[in-house]
Structure formats: structure tokens, C-alpha cells
Design a protein around this motif. Structure first.
Motif, short mmCIF file in Angstrom:
data_model
loop_
_atom_site.label_atom_id
_atom_site.label_comp_id
_atom_site.label_asym_id
_atom_site.label_seq_id
_atom_site.Cartn_x
_atom_site.Cartn_y
_atom_site.Cartn_z
N GLU A 45 25.95 45.17 -4.64
CA GLU A 45 26.90 44.18 -5.16
C GLU A 45 27.78 43.62 -4.06
O GLU A 45 27.89 44.18 -2.97
CB GLU A 45 27.81 44.85 -6.20
N SER A 46 28.46 42.55 -4.41
CA SER A 46 29.39 41.90 -3.49
C SER A 46 30.43 42.90 -2.98
O SER A 46 30.95 43.69 -3.75
CB SER A 46 30.07 40.76 -4.24
N GLY A 47 30.68 42.85 -1.69
CA GLY A 47 31.73 43.69 -1.11
C GLY A 47 31.30 45.09 -0.74
O GLY A 47 32.12 45.90 -0.31
N CYS A 48 30.00 45.41 -0.88
CA CYS A 48 29.59 46.80 -0.62
C CYS A 48 29.31 47.06 0.86
O CYS A 48 28.96 48.17 1.24
CB CYS A 48 28.39 47.18 -1.48
N GLY A 49 29.43 46.03 1.71
CA GLY A 49 29.32 46.28 3.15
C GLY A 49 28.03 45.78 3.80
O GLY A 49 27.74 46.13 4.94
N LYS A 50 27.29 44.93 3.11
CA LYS A 50 26.01 44.46 3.67
C LYS A 50 26.23 43.58 4.91
O LYS A 50 25.63 43.81 5.96
CB LYS A 50 25.23 43.66 2.60
N SER A 51 27.07 42.55 4.77
CA SER A 51 27.30 41.66 5.91
C SER A 51 27.96 42.41 7.07
O SER A 51 27.63 42.18 8.23
CB SER A 51 28.17 40.47 5.52
N VAL A 52 28.89 43.30 6.74
CA VAL A 52 29.56 44.06 7.80
C VAL A 52 28.54 44.92 8.55
O VAL A 52 28.59 45.04 9.77
CB VAL A 52 30.73 44.90 7.23
N THR A 53 27.57 45.47 7.83
CA THR A 53 26.51 46.25 8.49
C THR A 53 25.75 45.35 9.48
O THR A 53 25.54 45.70 10.64
CB THR A 53 25.52 46.82 7.44
N PHE A 99 23.01 33.43 9.28
CA PHE A 99 24.26 33.81 8.63
C PHE A 99 24.31 33.35 7.18
O PHE A 99 23.58 32.47 6.76
CB PHE A 99 25.45 33.25 9.41
N GLN A 100 25.24 34.00 6.46
CA GLN A 100 25.36 33.75 5.03
C GLN A 100 25.76 32.30 4.73
O GLN A 100 25.31 31.73 3.75
CB GLN A 100 26.40 34.73 4.46
N GLU A 101 26.58 31.68 5.58
CA GLU A 101 26.99 30.30 5.32
C GLU A 101 26.43 29.35 6.38
O GLU A 101 26.98 29.24 7.46
CB GLU A 101 28.52 30.16 5.30
#
Ligand SMILES: Nc1ncnc2c1ncn2[C@@H]1O[C@H](COP(=O)(O)OP(=O)(O)OP(=O)(O)O)[C@@H](O)[C@H]1O
Ligand SMILES: [Mg+2]
Length: 334
Positions: A45-53, A99-101
Motif C-alpha cells: 500500500e501507499s506509504g509502505c516504503g517502496k519508493s524509499v527502498t 521515476f514515479q512522476e
């Protein structure tokens, strides 16, 4: 048995952010590996740390407020120990990222050709005209019509889907060994999504790159991934080969996410394949949770779960889950 060599090995990754009201443990002890040529999906889910990983692997986390610990080995070298210059040589060259955006990561004042050419000139020392020639080739490869004209245009003159193709062209210009794609298709409509996925698959066979794909979309996972890592609240709660995960999810969180999944291999077109909603909220990452991070939302949670964190345990070949009650293969379901 998968005999491909391990390309990336992340061990006990901890990326924390210092904030006004405490430390945000965005990624809290995550380990996984990626083999050469393999496609690994990271879901949650959103905010679980995927992008930060993903950003941690490329060392794109602002420090401070961020702090990365653990080890990230790429072809045997620990990326966390490299100098900034050594890291720049790897970024965009051996490991690249979508990247995501897409709009915010394209430079509006550079032409499409210049954006692609920039990495080539930086990493491979191509001249201006060689870089432009290669940029045209890359635009053609990612399916942009009239690449000779588009190469001189600017990102705002392209549609969203075309911009995402330019991003992919930039990411693949240097033939990276690893491509990290953070939600590469989320902002696009389904037809374009399917085309972009085809393109990634095609490029993977052509260039032989390993792919880490981060997505909310289980249809995408089913279509492209070989193995899946499920994250929850900064931890890895399950990992399995894709077919195994869809057939026998072992963690109650994954079972919740898979609540409304299209069948493995079914077409993306016209399907909604978002993760299903699980009642309750992700706990704050700023407080230490004594037991299982999912206990507050888990239908099976007991006192044991609230007191003792479950370790990741092998439940079937290549299939790990962090749950006191996840059944191992061959055991009888309660
Ligand atoms: N620069 C930052 N400073 C402080 N906190 C941050 C920073 N970047 C990310 N975080 C926090 O890290 C946590 C994980 O965020 P992340 O972006 O990895 O989530 P995500 O799984 O990619 O979510 P989404 O699916 O919405 O993209 C969040 O609590 C977020 O607020
Ligand atoms: Mg994200």
C-alpha cells in the motif's frame, strides 16, 4: 533452481527520516536480492516504503533528514561505501530508474534528444552528433513515431504516454544491467499501459536488463514479474515466485491485498486490478511496534502477534512469510 548470478543484494536496509515529531522508519530492515535478467516486483500500500527502498539503492535519499544503513551490494560492491563520484558513474549507466512522476523528472528546457543524449555524453563520452543519432535510435526503439522530428521537440509537446516512453529511452540509453521502474504505468490509460509493459518486456529480452518494478497494480505484477516482494509498514512481510504468491498467499496482509485479483495471465485491458482495500490504517512508522506490524489490522491476530514480531520463515520453496500463523507447505489449514 535459478542459477542466474545475483546482481543486487540488499541486506537489512534501514532508511529512516528524522522529523519534527520523531524518527520515521520508512524502511526498517528489508532484505532481498535480484538476479541478472530477473524481474522482481515490489508491492504494498501507499506509504509502505517502496519508493524509499528504490531511492536508497540509487542513494538518492536526502541526508539529512534521511539516513541509510545496512548493505546494498551490486555486482559484489557495496554501494553505500562508494564515493559520490563512483555512485554517479553507476547511476544512469549500470543502474537506471524510471521515476514515479514522469513530468517532474524530465527537464522542461531540454529537448527530448538532449535529455537522452546527456546521459550518453556523461557516461559514454559520445560527441554531440553521435549522442543525437543514438537518441533518435532510442526514440525509435521505444516506439515513438517520427523520432527524427521528436528528438528536437520538448517534453511538453508529447502526450503522457509518449513522455513515459522518453523516460524509458533515457533509462535504457546506456544499456543498464538493472532498471528500477517506480509505478511506470500508473498515470497512463490501460491501452498505453499495456504498450509500455510490452515495451519493457521486449527491452528486457533485447538488452538483458534485470528489472525491479514497483507497482500497486496486481495485473502488472501478474504480467511481468517472476518473483514478488510484499512490503508493509517498512518491512518485507512476504516473498514468493509470482505464481505461488497468487495461488497461495501465506501472509494475511497479502491475502487481503489479493482480495480482488484478476486471474494470473489474464489481459490487462479493461480490468481494474488495483490492490483491494483492507480495513484499518497502516500504523505510524514513528512508533516502535513491539509485535507484528500488521497485528492491528489482522483478522487472525492473537496476543502472541501483538507481543512477538514474527521472523520471515520459509513456507515453501522460495516462499517466505513473516506470520506466526502462516501455514507451511503440506500442513493442514486450521
Ligand atoms: N524526504 C523525506 N523526508 C521525510 N519522510 C519521507 C521522505 N521521503 C519519504 N518519506 C516517508 O517515507 C515513508 C515511505 O514513503 P514511500 O514514498 O517509500 O512510500 P511508497 O510505498 O512509495 O508509497 P506510494 O505507493 O504512495 O508511492 C512515508 O511515510 C513518507 O512520508
Ligand atoms: Mg512510491
Amino acid at each position: 533452481m535459478d542459477n542466474r548470478p545475483v546482481l543486487l543484494e540488499v541486506e537489512n536496509l534501514q532508511t529512516h527520516f528524522r522529523t519534527m515529531d520523531g524518527v520515521n522508519r520508512a524502511v526498517d530492515g528489508v532484505s532481498f536480492h535480484v538476479r541478472s535478467g530477473e524481474t522482481l516486483a515490489i508491492v504494498g500500500e501507499s506509504g509502505c516504503g517502496k519508493s524509499v527502498t528504490a531511492m536508497s539503492i540509487l542513494r538518492l535519499i536526502p541526508e539529512p533528514p534521511g539516513k541509510i544503513a545496512g548493505s546494498i551490494r551490486f555486482q559484489g560492491r557495496d554501494l553505500l561505501g562508494l564515493s559520490d563520484k563512483e555512485m554517479r558513474d553507476i547511476r544512469g549507466n549500470e543502474i537506471s530508474m524510471i521515476f514515479q512522476e514522469p513530468m517532474t523528472s524530465l527537464n522542461p528546457v531540454l529537448t527530448n534528444g538532449q535529455q537522452i543524449g546527456e546521459t550518453l555524453r556523461l557516461h559514454q563520452g559520445l560527441s554531440k552528433s553521435q549522442a543525437e543519432e543514438r537518441a533518435v535510435e532510442m526514440l525509435r526503439l521505444v516506439g515513438i513515431p517520427e523520432p527524427g522530428r521528436r528528438v528536437r521537440e520538448y517534453p511538453h509537446q508529447l502526450s503522457g504516454g509518449m513522455r513515459q516512453r522518453v523516460m524509458i529511452a533515457i533509462a535504457l540509453a546506456c544499456n543498464p544491467k538493472l532498471l528500477i521502474a517506480d509505478e511506470p504505468t500508473t498515470a497512463l490509460d490501460v491501452t498505453i499501459q499495456a504498450q509500455i509493459l510490452d515495451l519493457m518486456r521486449d527491452l528486457k529480452t533485447r538488452v538483458g536488463a534485470a528489472i525491479v518494478i514497483i507497482t500497486h497494480d496486481l495485473g502488472v505484477v501478474a504480467e511481468v514479474a517472476e518473483r514478488v516482494v510484499v512490503m508493509y509498514a517498512g518491512r518485507k512481510v512476504e516473498e514468493a515466485p509470482v505464481a505461488d504468491l497468487f495461488r497461495t498467499p501465506r501472509h494475511p496482509y497479502t491475502q487481503g491485498l489479493l482480495g480482488s485479483v484478476p486471474k494470473l495471465g489474464s489481459s490487462l485491458t479493461g480490468q481494474t486490478s488495483r490492490l483491494s482495500e483492507i480495513p484499518g490504517l497502516v500504523p505510524s512508522l514513528k512508533q516502535k511496534i513491539p509485535g507484528c506490524v500488521f497485528a492491528s489490522r489482522c483478522p487472525k491476530a492473537s496476543d502472541l502477534c501483538r507481543a512477538v514480531p514474527p521472523g520471515l520463515a520459509l513456507k515453501a520453496p522460495g516462499h517466505f512469510a513473516a506470520c506466526h500463523y502462516a501455514e507451511a507447505e503440506g500442513s493442514v489449514a486450521a
